[in-house]
Design a protein around this motif. Sequence first.
Motif, PDB file in Angstrom:
ATOM      1  N   ASN A 156      -4.335 -86.293   8.089  1.00  0.00           N
ATOM      2  CA  ASN A 156      -5.309 -85.255   7.735  1.00  0.00           C
ATOM      3  C   ASN A 156      -5.063 -83.943   8.481  1.00  0.00           C
ATOM      4  OD1 ASN A 156      -6.789 -86.771   5.879  1.00  0.00           O
ATOM      5  ND2 ASN A 156      -8.088 -87.664   7.460  1.00  0.00           N
ATOM      6  N   TYR A 157      -4.097 -83.950   9.373  1.00  0.00           N
ATOM      7  CA  TYR A 157      -3.792 -82.765  10.173  1.00  0.00           C
ATOM      8  C   TYR A 157      -2.418 -82.209   9.798  1.00  0.00           C
ATOM      9  CZ  TYR A 157      -7.812 -84.154  12.951  1.00  0.00           C
ATOM     10  OH  TYR A 157      -9.078 -84.482  13.347  1.00  0.00           O
ATOM     11  N   SER A 158      -2.141 -80.993  10.243  1.00  0.00           N
ATOM     12  CA  SER A 158      -0.847 -80.385   9.960  1.00  0.00           C
ATOM     13  C   SER A 158       0.259 -81.200  10.625  1.00  0.00           C
ATOM     14  CB  SER A 158      -0.801 -78.950  10.487  1.00  0.00           C
ATOM     15  OG  SER A 158      -0.776 -78.932  11.905  1.00  0.00           O
ATOM     16  N   LEU A 171       2.649 -84.220  15.280  1.00  0.00           N
ATOM     17  CA  LEU A 171       3.638 -84.463  16.333  1.00  0.00           C
ATOM     18  C   LEU A 171       3.026 -84.284  17.716  1.00  0.00           C
ATOM     19  CD1 LEU A 171       6.892 -82.776  14.956  1.00  0.00           C
ATOM     20  CD2 LEU A 171       6.269 -85.190  14.974  1.00  0.00           C
ATOM     21  N   LEU A 172       2.219 -83.230  17.876  1.00  0.00           N
ATOM     22  CA  LEU A 172       1.559 -83.018  19.162  1.00  0.00           C
ATOM     23  C   LEU A 172       0.709 -84.230  19.539  1.00  0.00           C
ATOM     24  CD1 LEU A 172       0.371 -79.293  18.864  1.00  0.00           C
ATOM     25  CD2 LEU A 172       2.196 -80.180  20.317  1.00  0.00           C
ATOM     26  N   ALA A 173      -0.069 -84.716  18.568  1.00  0.00           N
ATOM     27  CA  ALA A 173      -0.941 -85.855  18.826  1.00  0.00           C
ATOM     28  C   ALA A 173      -0.139 -87.111  19.155  1.00  0.00           C
ATOM     29  CB  ALA A 173      -1.847 -86.113  17.622  1.00  0.00           C
ATOM     30  N   LEU A 174       0.916 -87.372  18.379  1.00  0.00           N
ATOM     31  CA  LEU A 174       1.716 -88.574  18.605  1.00  0.00           C
ATOM     32  C   LEU A 174       2.364 -88.568  19.982  1.00  0.00           C
ATOM     33  CD1 LEU A 174       2.959 -91.203  17.534  1.00  0.00           C
ATOM     34  CD2 LEU A 174       4.889 -89.837  16.721  1.00  0.00           C
ATOM     35  N   GLN A 234       3.856 -77.781   3.970  1.00  0.00           N
ATOM     36  CA  GLN A 234       3.516 -77.254   2.647  1.00  0.00           C
ATOM     37  C   GLN A 234       3.859 -78.249   1.544  1.00  0.00           C
ATOM     38  OE1 GLN A 234       5.284 -72.993   3.370  1.00  0.00           O
ATOM     39  NE2 GLN A 234       4.143 -72.931   1.469  1.00  0.00           N
ATOM     40  N   ILE A 235       5.060 -78.814   1.631  1.00  0.00           N
ATOM     41  CA  ILE A 235       5.517 -79.743   0.598  1.00  0.00           C
ATOM     42  C   ILE A 235       4.658 -81.006   0.576  1.00  0.00           C
ATOM     43  CG2 ILE A 235       7.451 -81.202  -0.144  1.00  0.00           C
ATOM     44  CD1 ILE A 235       9.321 -79.012   1.030  1.00  0.00           C
ATOM     45  N   LEU A 236       4.389 -81.555   1.748  1.00  0.00           N
ATOM     46  CA  LEU A 236       3.595 -82.774   1.823  1.00  0.00           C
ATOM     47  C   LEU A 236       2.163 -82.541   1.339  1.00  0.00           C
ATOM     48  CD1 LEU A 236       4.875 -84.135   5.255  1.00  0.00           C
ATOM     49  CD2 LEU A 236       5.319 -85.122   2.992  1.00  0.00           C
ATOM     50  N   LYS A 237       1.574 -81.422   1.716  1.00  0.00           N
ATOM     51  CA  LYS A 237       0.204 -81.130   1.277  1.00  0.00           C
ATOM     52  C   LYS A 237       0.150 -80.851  -0.219  1.00  0.00           C
ATOM     53  CE  LYS A 237      -1.791 -79.390   5.604  1.00  0.00           C
ATOM     54  NZ  LYS A 237      -2.341 -78.221   6.326  1.00  0.00           N
TER      55      LYS A 237
END
Length: 259
Positions: free
Chosen positions: A29-31, A36-39, A250-253
């Motif tokens: 649900n996040y960019s 990556l930052l969260a992981l 962009q592509i994934l969203k």
Amino acid sequence: MATPNFSILLQDVVNKPGSIMRAYSAFHNYSLGNQLLALFECQARGIEPGPINTFLGWKDLGRYVKKGQKAITLCMPVNVKRKEMDEHGNEQDATFTTFVYKPRWFVLAQTEGQEIEAPPIPSWNVERALRALEVQRTDFTLLDGNCQGYAQKRSIAINPVAQLPHKTLFHEVAHVILGHTTEADFSDSEQTPKSLREVEAEAVAMLCCEALDLEGAEFCRGYIQEWLRRDDASAIPEKSAQKILRAADQILKAGKELQ
């Protein structure tokens, strides 16, 4: 908090298969940059990746942050007001958006309370993505059978016998989204070197393949490393890393099913 070095984060992803799939599964649900930052913050602190929310967000869901838990830091948009001069020289109020890094989020494992269901990962559809991105698919007309695909302006063509057509599609769409197909139209602009264009597009393809659990990410890694070696580069430049993450996001969203 200092601005994260996305070049280092992306290089870590290139060297560690499975990182993006794990990040996308837990934080879709996040960019992609925030995923990556969260992981990596979870990994560094020994926290099990999972759904994330703010302190008040968890409270609304009947869960409470455990005592002593420290928030993880993500990037968030902030609207800032400033004074600008209009065309007549008059001062007027204006608003612009900037991005800052704030420690405001907690992972499910940092909370306790009412049981919740993790939000399902939305399905992804290529035709939906192409429509949203305004990229056209055209017939492949080159006689060179070794060419897997190509991009021109806002159109892409994929060889009917391409080895990994979805990977090639991501690569060619990336060229469009990254602006590579329009650089030749602006002779006074700084153009991206061919080797870096290929690294950027293939890195986007790698992120998309791995996030969606599609075959091809390993081929992408080898391709990226080969192009970096040609330039005697050890890592993807920071500016390119940020462009890559934005384009893949962009592509994934664009292809996600609306929830």
